[in-house]
Design a protein around this motif. Structure first.
Motif, mmCIF file in Angstrom:
data_model
loop_
_atom_site.group_PDB
_atom_site.id
_atom_site.type_symbol
_atom_site.label_atom_id
_atom_site.label_comp_id
_atom_site.label_asym_id
_atom_site.label_seq_id
_atom_site.Cartn_x
_atom_site.Cartn_y
_atom_site.Cartn_z
ATOM 1 N N LEU A 21 0.226 -1.452 -0.133
ATOM 2 C CA LEU A 21 0.170 0.554 -0.083
ATOM 3 C C LEU A 21 0.910 0.864 -0.111
ATOM 4 C CD1 LEU A 21 -2.244 -1.091 2.685
ATOM 5 C CD2 LEU A 21 -2.928 -0.891 -0.027
ATOM 6 N N LEU A 22 2.074 1.404 -0.277
ATOM 7 C CA LEU A 22 3.120 1.802 0.047
ATOM 8 C C LEU A 22 3.326 2.754 -1.372
ATOM 9 C CD1 LEU A 22 5.446 1.242 2.907
ATOM 10 C CD2 LEU A 22 2.884 2.719 2.886
ATOM 11 N N GLU A 23 2.447 3.450 -1.526
ATOM 12 C CA GLU A 23 2.896 4.542 -2.599
ATOM 13 C C GLU A 23 4.306 5.434 -2.616
ATOM 14 O OE1 GLU A 23 -0.139 8.812 -4.048
ATOM 15 O OE2 GLU A 23 -1.103 6.528 -2.516
ATOM 16 N N PRO A 24 4.927 5.686 -4.173
ATOM 17 C CA PRO A 24 5.666 6.197 -4.031
ATOM 18 C C PRO A 24 5.915 7.492 -3.323
ATOM 19 C CG PRO A 24 6.088 5.424 -5.998
ATOM 20 C CD PRO A 24 4.585 5.161 -4.726
ATOM 21 N N GLY A 25 6.589 8.122 -2.446
ATOM 22 C CA GLY A 25 6.406 9.479 -1.107
ATOM 23 C C GLY A 25 5.793 9.500 -0.295
ATOM 24 N N THR A 26 5.015 7.989 -0.201
ATOM 25 C CA THR A 26 4.375 7.690 1.491
ATOM 26 C C THR A 26 5.530 7.233 2.411
ATOM 27 O OG1 THR A 26 2.662 6.848 0.234
ATOM 28 C CG2 THR A 26 2.481 6.454 2.404
ATOM 29 N N THR A 27 4.933 8.048 3.879
ATOM 30 C CA THR A 27 5.749 8.309 4.787
ATOM 31 C C THR A 27 5.410 7.606 5.504
ATOM 32 O OG1 THR A 27 6.622 10.350 4.339
ATOM 33 C CG2 THR A 27 7.157 9.396 6.509
ATOM 34 N N MET A 31 -2.016 1.768 10.808
ATOM 35 C CA MET A 31 -0.907 2.654 10.124
ATOM 36 C C MET A 31 -1.653 3.844 9.843
ATOM 37 S SD MET A 31 1.459 0.774 7.608
ATOM 38 C CE MET A 31 2.511 -0.066 9.030
ATOM 39 N N GLU A 32 -1.123 4.649 10.552
ATOM 40 C CA GLU A 32 -0.694 5.899 10.076
ATOM 41 C C GLU A 32 0.052 6.357 8.655
ATOM 42 O OE1 GLU A 32 -0.643 7.449 13.986
ATOM 43 O OE2 GLU A 32 -2.681 7.174 14.853
ATOM 44 N N LEU A 33 -0.431 7.489 8.109
ATOM 45 C CA LEU A 33 0.090 7.815 6.621
ATOM 46 C C LEU A 33 1.132 8.589 6.242
ATOM 47 C CD1 LEU A 33 -0.359 4.630 4.586
ATOM 48 C CD2 LEU A 33 1.107 4.532 6.263
ATOM 49 N N VAL A 34 1.057 9.414 5.658
ATOM 50 C CA VAL A 34 1.133 10.219 4.849
ATOM 51 C C VAL A 34 1.893 10.067 3.682
ATOM 52 C CG1 VAL A 34 2.457 12.875 5.211
ATOM 53 C CG2 VAL A 34 1.851 11.835 7.206
ATOM 54 N N THR A 35 0.397 10.744 2.689
ATOM 55 C CA THR A 35 0.986 10.363 1.177
ATOM 56 C C THR A 35 1.296 11.727 0.502
ATOM 57 O OG1 THR A 35 -1.508 10.922 0.229
ATOM 58 C CG2 THR A 35 -0.746 8.123 1.555
ATOM 59 N N GLY A 62 -2.727 13.133 1.048
ATOM 60 C CA GLY A 62 -2.262 13.735 2.309
ATOM 61 C C GLY A 62 -2.770 13.027 3.147
ATOM 62 N N SER A 63 -3.096 12.662 4.349
ATOM 63 C CA SER A 63 -3.383 11.290 5.169
ATOM 64 C C SER A 63 -4.130 10.648 5.004
ATOM 65 C CB SER A 63 -3.613 12.199 6.682
ATOM 66 O OG SER A 63 -5.073 12.660 6.753
ATOM 67 N N LYS A 64 -3.691 8.993 5.161
ATOM 68 C CA LYS A 64 -3.960 8.286 5.222
ATOM 69 C C LYS A 64 -4.054 7.623 6.495
ATOM 70 C CE LYS A 64 -4.742 4.610 1.618
ATOM 71 N NZ LYS A 64 -3.659 4.053 0.084
ATOM 72 N N ASP A 65 -5.008 6.713 6.783
ATOM 73 C CA ASP A 65 -5.604 5.324 7.829
ATOM 74 C C ASP A 65 -5.444 4.946 7.786
ATOM 75 O OD1 ASP A 65 -4.192 7.683 9.532
ATOM 76 O OD2 ASP A 65 -6.111 8.275 10.245
#
Length: 151
Positions: free
Chosen positions: A40-46, A63-67, A70-73
């Motif tokens: 699920l980790l697209e390029p540029g995701t933290t 998992m709390e992500l910053v794409t 924007g944000s994605k949980d």
């Protein structure tokens, strides 16, 4: 004496609820969750952080992500299955009935971050907060713009 008993009960209940959901190191998530999350980790995701929640009938992991968008949980079951996805949405991309519903709900106030909520891969709602007069309230709409209870 009665107030002390009520206060003690309230603190016990709130501490149980708090203990049910807590931040954990991401490398402690079940292997199935870690493996699926990589896809699920697209390029540029933290990865911002991970949460373990044992408040329901089964434990879930978030998992709390910053794409770049924007944000994605993402909430996973113990076997790595995706149960729920909350993703920040650019309000200009909302379907017209949903955009109109948010505009109406925010009249005289300020609309917060808008998120889409999907469960089992199906779009359930769009959610946000509205701030009016120093008070915040949650608002949610179905994909066709009908008001619903915020999750």
């Amino acid at each position: 004496m009665m107030n002390r008993t009520l206060l003690t009960a309230a603190l016990a209940i709130s501490s149980c609820a708090y203990a049910a959901e807590h931040s954990v190191p991401c490398n402690t998530l079940p292997e199935a969750v870690q493996q699926h999350s990589k896809s699920l980790l697209e390029p540029g995701t933290t990865v911002k952080g991970c949460v373990k929640d044992g408040s329901g009938t089964k434990t879930t992991y978030e998992m709390e992500l910053v794409t770049p968008k924007g944000s994605k949980d993402v909430t996973f079951g113990p076997a790595g299955d995706v149960l729920e996805v909350e993703q920040e949405v650019d309000p200009s991309t909302l379907p017209p009935p949903v955009a109109a519903a948010f505009t109406k709900a925010a009249t005289g106030g300020t609309l917060g971050k808008v998120e889409s909520l999907s469960r089992q891969g199906k779009l359930i709602s769009y959610e946000s907060t509205v701030e009016k007069g120093g008070k915040h309230r949650e608002v949610a709409f179905t994909p066709d713009g009908a008001r619903m209870k915020a999750d």
